[in-house]
Motif scaffolding. Structure first.
Motif, PDB file in Angstrom:
ATOM      1  N   GLN A   1       1.450 -96.522  11.145  1.00 50.68           N
ATOM      2  CA  GLN A   1       1.955 -95.836  12.337  1.00 50.68           C
ATOM      3  C   GLN A   1       3.347 -96.354  12.669  1.00 50.68           C
ATOM      4  N   SER A   2       3.623 -97.555  12.242  1.00 45.60           N
ATOM      5  CA  SER A   2       4.971 -98.144  12.290  1.00 45.60           C
ATOM      6  C   SER A   2       4.900 -99.441  11.486  1.00 45.60           C
ATOM      7  N   PRO A   3       6.047 -99.971  11.054  1.00 49.32           N
ATOM      8  CA  PRO A   3       5.990-101.226  10.274  1.00 49.32           C
ATOM      9  C   PRO A   3       5.876-102.467  11.159  1.00 49.32           C
ATOM     10  N   GLN A   4       5.334-102.317  12.361  1.00 48.20           N
ATOM     11  CA  GLN A   4       5.377-103.360  13.378  1.00 48.20           C
ATOM     12  C   GLN A   4       5.035-104.770  12.872  1.00 48.20           C
ATOM     13  N   THR A   5       3.836-104.933  12.323  1.00 50.65           N
ATOM     14  CA  THR A   5       3.452-106.309  11.975  1.00 50.65           C
ATOM     15  C   THR A   5       4.285-106.839  10.806  1.00 50.65           C
TER      16      THR A   5
ATOM     17  N   PHE B   1       3.415 -92.570  10.314  1.00 54.07           N
ATOM     18  CA  PHE B   1       2.380 -91.535  10.234  1.00 54.07           C
ATOM     19  C   PHE B   1       1.400 -91.683  11.387  1.00 54.07           C
ATOM     20  N   ARG B   2       1.183 -90.631  12.141  1.00 54.56           N
ATOM     21  CA  ARG B   2       0.189 -90.670  13.219  1.00 54.56           C
ATOM     22  C   ARG B   2      -0.595 -89.361  13.217  1.00 54.56           C
ATOM     23  N   ASP B   3      -1.898 -89.503  13.148  1.00 56.16           N
ATOM     24  CA  ASP B   3      -2.752 -88.317  13.049  1.00 56.16           C
ATOM     25  C   ASP B   3      -3.113 -87.822  14.454  1.00 56.16           C
TER      26      ASP B   3
ATOM     27  N   THR C   1      10.237 -89.995  11.436  1.00 52.69           N
ATOM     28  CA  THR C   1      11.102 -91.076  10.953  1.00 52.69           C
ATOM     29  C   THR C   1      11.588 -91.934  12.116  1.00 52.69           C
ATOM     30  N   GLN C   2      11.598 -93.221  11.892  1.00 55.75           N
ATOM     31  CA  GLN C   2      12.135 -94.140  12.896  1.00 55.75           C
ATOM     32  C   GLN C   2      13.289 -94.944  12.319  1.00 55.75           C
ATOM     33  N   ILE C   3      14.245 -95.286  13.191  1.00 54.53           N
ATOM     34  CA  ILE C   3      15.180 -96.363  12.854  1.00 54.53           C
ATOM     35  C   ILE C   3      14.486 -97.598  13.394  1.00 54.53           C
ATOM     36  N   ASP C   4      13.928 -98.393  12.500  1.00 56.36           N
ATOM     37  CA  ASP C   4      13.069 -99.490  12.918  1.00 56.36           C
ATOM     38  C   ASP C   4      13.811-100.811  12.737  1.00 56.36           C
ATOM     39  N   CYS C   5      13.778-101.666  13.740  1.00 56.82           N
ATOM     40  CA  CYS C   5      14.589-102.894  13.686  1.00 56.82           C
ATOM     41  C   CYS C   5      13.843-104.089  14.256  1.00 56.82           C
TER      42      CYS C   5
ATOM     43  N   MET D   1       0.509-101.332  27.082  1.00 54.75           N
ATOM     44  CA  MET D   1       1.358-100.189  27.386  1.00 54.75           C
ATOM     45  C   MET D   1       2.312 -99.916  26.217  1.00 54.75           C
ATOM     46  N   HIS D   2       2.855-100.961  25.620  1.00 58.81           N
ATOM     47  CA  HIS D   2       3.727-100.753  24.453  1.00 58.81           C
ATOM     48  C   HIS D   2       2.895-100.975  23.186  1.00 58.81           C
ATOM     49  N   HIS D   3       2.621-102.192  22.849  1.00 63.41           N
ATOM     50  CA  HIS D   3       1.629-102.514  21.819  1.00 63.41           C
ATOM     51  C   HIS D   3       1.196-103.962  22.012  1.00 63.41           C
ATOM     52  N   PRO D   4       0.121-104.393  21.329  1.00 66.18           N
ATOM     53  CA  PRO D   4      -0.469-105.696  21.661  1.00 66.18           C
ATOM     54  C   PRO D   4       0.393-106.905  21.311  1.00 66.18           C
TER      55      PRO D   4
ATOM     56  N   GLY E   1      13.653 -94.203  22.168  1.00 64.08           N
ATOM     57  CA  GLY E   1      13.054 -95.312  21.448  1.00 64.08           C
ATOM     58  C   GLY E   1      12.573 -96.370  22.400  1.00 64.08           C
ATOM     59  N   GLY E   2      11.871 -97.316  21.843  1.00 64.53           N
ATOM     60  CA  GLY E   2      11.374 -98.400  22.672  1.00 64.53           C
ATOM     61  C   GLY E   2      11.113 -99.620  21.838  1.00 64.53           C
ATOM     62  N   GLY E   3      11.025-100.740  22.514  1.00 65.37           N
ATOM     63  CA  GLY E   3      10.738-101.971  21.806  1.00 65.37           C
ATOM     64  C   GLY E   3      10.401-103.058  22.798  1.00 65.37           C
ATOM     65  N   SER E   4      10.340-104.283  22.278  1.00 67.46           N
ATOM     66  CA  SER E   4       9.979-105.392  23.159  1.00 67.46           C
ATOM     67  C   SER E   4      10.338-106.716  22.513  1.00 67.46           C
ATOM     68  N   ILE E   5      10.368-107.741  23.363  1.00 66.99           N
ATOM     69  CA  ILE E   5      10.348-109.112  22.857  1.00 66.99           C
ATOM     70  C   ILE E   5       8.884-109.379  22.542  1.00 66.99           C
ATOM     71  N   ARG E   6       8.632-110.061  21.415  1.00 66.08           N
ATOM     72  CA  ARG E   6       7.252-110.216  20.954  1.00 66.08           C
ATOM     73  C   ARG E   6       6.676-111.577  21.352  1.00 66.08           C
ATOM     74  N   ILE E   7       5.371-111.611  21.352  1.00 61.96           N
ATOM     75  CA  ILE E   7       4.684-112.896  21.425  1.00 61.96           C
ATOM     76  C   ILE E   7       4.901-113.582  20.073  1.00 61.96           C
TER      77      ILE E   7
ATOM     78  N   GLY F   1      12.433-106.579  18.943  1.00 58.00           N
ATOM     79  CA  GLY F   1      13.012-105.459  18.216  1.00 58.00           C
ATOM     80  C   GLY F   1      12.849-104.157  18.945  1.00 58.00           C
ATOM     81  N   ILE F   2      13.065-103.118  18.205  1.00 56.40           N
ATOM     82  CA  ILE F   2      13.068-101.785  18.802  1.00 56.40           C
ATOM     83  C   ILE F   2      12.925-100.761  17.683  1.00 56.40           C
ATOM     84  N   ALA F   3      12.475 -99.576  18.031  1.00 57.52           N
ATOM     85  CA  ALA F   3      12.493 -98.465  17.072  1.00 57.52           C
ATOM     86  C   ALA F   3      12.971 -97.214  17.798  1.00 57.52           C
ATOM     87  N   PHE F   4      13.876 -96.499  17.167  1.00 53.94           N
ATOM     88  CA  PHE F   4      14.344 -95.213  17.698  1.00 53.94           C
ATOM     89  C   PHE F   4      13.639 -94.090  16.926  1.00 53.94           C
TER      90      PHE F   4
HETATM   91  N1  ASP Z   1       6.750-100.390  16.610  1.00 50.03           N
HETATM   92  C1  ASP Z   1       7.142 -99.879  17.893  1.00 50.03           C
HETATM   93  C2  ASP Z   1       6.918 -98.367  17.929  1.00 50.03           C
HETATM   94  O1  ASP Z   1       6.743 -97.759  16.899  1.00 50.03           O
HETATM   95  C3  ASP Z   1       8.545-100.159  18.218  1.00 50.03           C
HETATM   96  C4  ASP Z   1       8.828-101.594  18.420  1.00 50.03           C
HETATM   97  O2  ASP Z   1       8.171-102.232  19.247  1.00 50.03           O
HETATM   98  O3  ASP Z   1       9.762-102.090  17.772  1.00 50.03           O
HETATM   99  O4  ASP Z   1       6.938 -97.780  18.999  1.00 50.03           O
END
Ligand code: ASP
Length: 592
Positions: free
Chosen positions: A195-199, A219-221, A233-237, A444-447, A485-491, A531-534
């Motif tokens: 669904q994203s390359p997050q981890t 990919f999201r079903d 497609t995302q610009i993933d960073c 709200m964003h992701h875990p 786009g959205g993102g966060s500082i991570r744990i 990071g962030i993804a657009f």
């Molecule tokens: N992976 C997140 C998303 O797809 C973006 C991020 O937190 O960098 O929304």
């Protein structure tokens, strides 16, 4: 050599040159003694002239066999046109053809290859290669290509590494629904498409890559809408050793660069707005700032005046539609119907017209005196000629409803101007979201999102209400009411990540089974990171003032998730299913 020039480059200064062009026959006009063919390629259209006085009879005959979308090659001389066409850059010249070769014939296309085509959606998608020949569609794809190239240039210039992450990964029940892929070599086991390359991008930070980006398919079903596709497609960073400010500065820089490089637009600095403020002022975490019409809370002037509908509710809130005081009964009825639609769900709409003579006319005249209404107008900053629209009810729902009404009024009053771009950062999102149906918190964003530093201690031992009030180092970029786009500082600490999973209802075993690899990595020197993804397709659409992302994808899927050209998805052979250890759907098992 197939061509000396393309179909978009010849000008009056080229008159007299011998040239060879190749392309598609777009339109053919036959006047008997003269014939014209508009020859098209990616670069433009050039007019070919066949003249009976000059052309041999054979050449004229050959030209007559050319049909629409034939691929042809023409050799000739550039001449000045008698009747010029100032709508196209090559409109001053034409080619007097001396030699014509038909490179390939074409069937008659099922729709016209023009800017405004007569082809319906499904037909155009089935013959997408013809649709893509249309200038408007082609320009979108060219725009997208430029956007990708400029993104790479900018990020490479800031020391980002482009690193690929796998497409066959592990399914996790968090977030949206996964597309799953059966594993032939591991019977009964499945990969999921990411669904994203997050981890993975977080692991790359643990691995010391420091700055990562990827223009990547996700990919999201999910059920589809105009701005959703099952693969997008995302610009993933991701960046290590960064604070929120540094992430925002980098991606504000990228956004400004893209607008400048591709649209020659200088964006001003992006304002920052907290989530709470956005919701209070606009009823939305993605406000369209191309117009004002901000919310005004009216509880203190509208309650306890004998109007029961207002007295018992949590919130009375309104907007002032400047200049709409002349709205007719019918127009106001339309607005009432609009807010009462099930998707919006308001019970009713109160309106107050501020007449030119300074008096008020409202739907609640029975309950409120002119001076009462005047105090509303003062609060809302309304002037004679304005229309105040007021909703009341439970706080969260009412704000959402008024947001829809505000956008509708923005549309009706022509306040959402194409070509006007109003970006902002929305920051300090809640960490958790309570879901009534499943009675649990969701991220709200992701875990992997970090709570704000000041909220960490409250997170460790808070009650339900405290949990709701926790804020995250999470941010969204919004342009013209669209979340780009959205993102966060991570744990980056195992204990805190475990605590977050616990709040989200994971047992320690579940957390370990699904994300043990990440928490394990955190134990080997994980740097602070964020990071962030657009949304890349969305960015393309918004930069062009369009709603649908489909027009910016070369091979999109329809509302049923189907690719009409290759006709997918499709059934597969029983042997393939057997190999994958899957049983055919609908095949009954033998009994007893
Ligand atoms: N992976 C997140 C998303 O797809 C973006 C991020 O937190 O960098 O929304």
């Amino acid at each position: 050599m197939y061509r000396t020039h393309n179909c978009g480059e010849l000008r009056i200064s080229d008159v007299g040159k011998e040239v060879t062009l190749s392309g598609w026959a777009q339109t053919i006009r036959d006047k008997g003694f003269m014939m014209w063919i508009d020859l098209r390629d990616r670069y433009g259209v050039t007019q070919l002239l066949f003249n009976e006085e000059i052309s041999t009879p054979e050449l004229f005959k050959a030209a007559r066999t050319v049909g629409r979308e034939y691929v042809i090659q023409a050799k000739g001389v550039v001449i000045e046109r008698i009747s010029k066409n100032d709508k196209i850059p090559t409109g001053d010249i034409e080619i007097e053809v001396k030699e014509l070769t038909i490179l390939n014939a074409s069937k008659v296309p099922p729709f016209t290859i023009e800017d405004d085509t007569d082809g319906g959606d499904d037909l155009r998608m089935k013959y997408r290669y013809l649709d893509l020949r249309r200038n408007t569609v082609q320009q979108n794809i060219i725009f997208r290509s430029k956007l990708a190239i400029e993104t790479r240039k900018y990020l490479a210039g800031k020391d980002f590494l482009e690193i690929e992450t796998p497409f066959l990964i592990k399914s996790t029940p968090e977030g949206a629904r996964d597309f799953i892929v059966p594993s032939r070599m591991n019977p009964g086991q499945f990969y999921a498409l990411p669904q994203s390359p997050q981890t993975f991008k977080q692991i790359l930070m643990v691995a010391g890559m420091d700055k990562y980006f990827q223009i990547v398919k996700c990919f999201r079903d999910e059920d589809l809408r105009a701005d959703r596709q099952p693969e997008f497609t995302q610009i993933d960073c991701e960046m290590a050793f960064v604070t929120q400010e540094e992430v925002l500065a980098t991606f504000e820089g990228l956004t400004k660069h893209l607008f400048k490089a591709i649209k020659n637009i200088n964006l001003p600095d992006f304002p920052l707005m907290t989530y709470d403020e956005a919701v209070r002022r606009f009823g939305s975490d993605k406000p369209d700032l191309r117009f004002g019409m901000e919310f005004t809370e009216l509880n203190d002037v509208a309650q306890n005046k004998g109007f029961k509908v207002f007295d018992s509710v949590e919130l009375v809130v309104g907007i002032n539609a400047s200049g709409a005081g002349e709205y007719s009964r019918k127009q106001i009825d339309e607005l009432t119907e609009f807010v009462q639609r099930p998707q919006i769900g308001a019970k009713g709409l109160v309106y107050v017209k501020y007449n030119a003579d300074g008096s008020f006319k409202s739907s609640v005249d029975k309950f409120f005196s002119q001076s009462d209404l005047n105090s509303w107008a003062e609060k809302m900053g309304a002037k004679p000629g304005d229309l105040m629209l007021v909703l009341a009810g439970e706080e969260e729902k009412t704000r959402k409803q008024l947001n829809e009404l505000r956008l509708e009024m923005g549309r009706r009053l022509g306040l959402m101007k194409p070509g006007d771009f109003k970006p902002l950062w929305v920051v300090d999102f809640p960490l958790l979201e309570w879901d009534e149906d499943t009675e649990r918190f969701y991220a709200m964003h992701h875990p992997f999102t970090s709570p704000k530093k000041d909220d960490v201690s409250r997170m460790l031992d808070g009650d339900h209400e405290t949990m709701k009030s926790l804020r995250a180092d999470a941010y969204d970029l919004v342009i013209n009411g669209v979340e780009i786009g959205g993102g966060s500082i991570r744990i980056h600490d195992r204990a805190l990540q475990e605590r977050n999973f616990k709040l989200l209802g994971f047992t320690p075993e579940e957390a370990e089974a699904q994300f043990g690899f990440l928490m394990g990595a955190f134990e080997y020197g994980a740097p602070p990171h964020g990071g962030i993804a657009f949304g890349f397709d969305r960015l393309c659409a918004v930069m062009n003032g369009q709603n649908s992302i489909r027009d910016f994808i070369a091979f999109p899927k329809n509302n049923m998730g189907r690719d009409m050209m290759i006709d997918a998805p499709s059934p597969v052979h029983k042997e393939q299913l057997d190999e994958l250890h899957l049983r055919q759907v609908g095949v009954e098992e033998k009994k007893g």
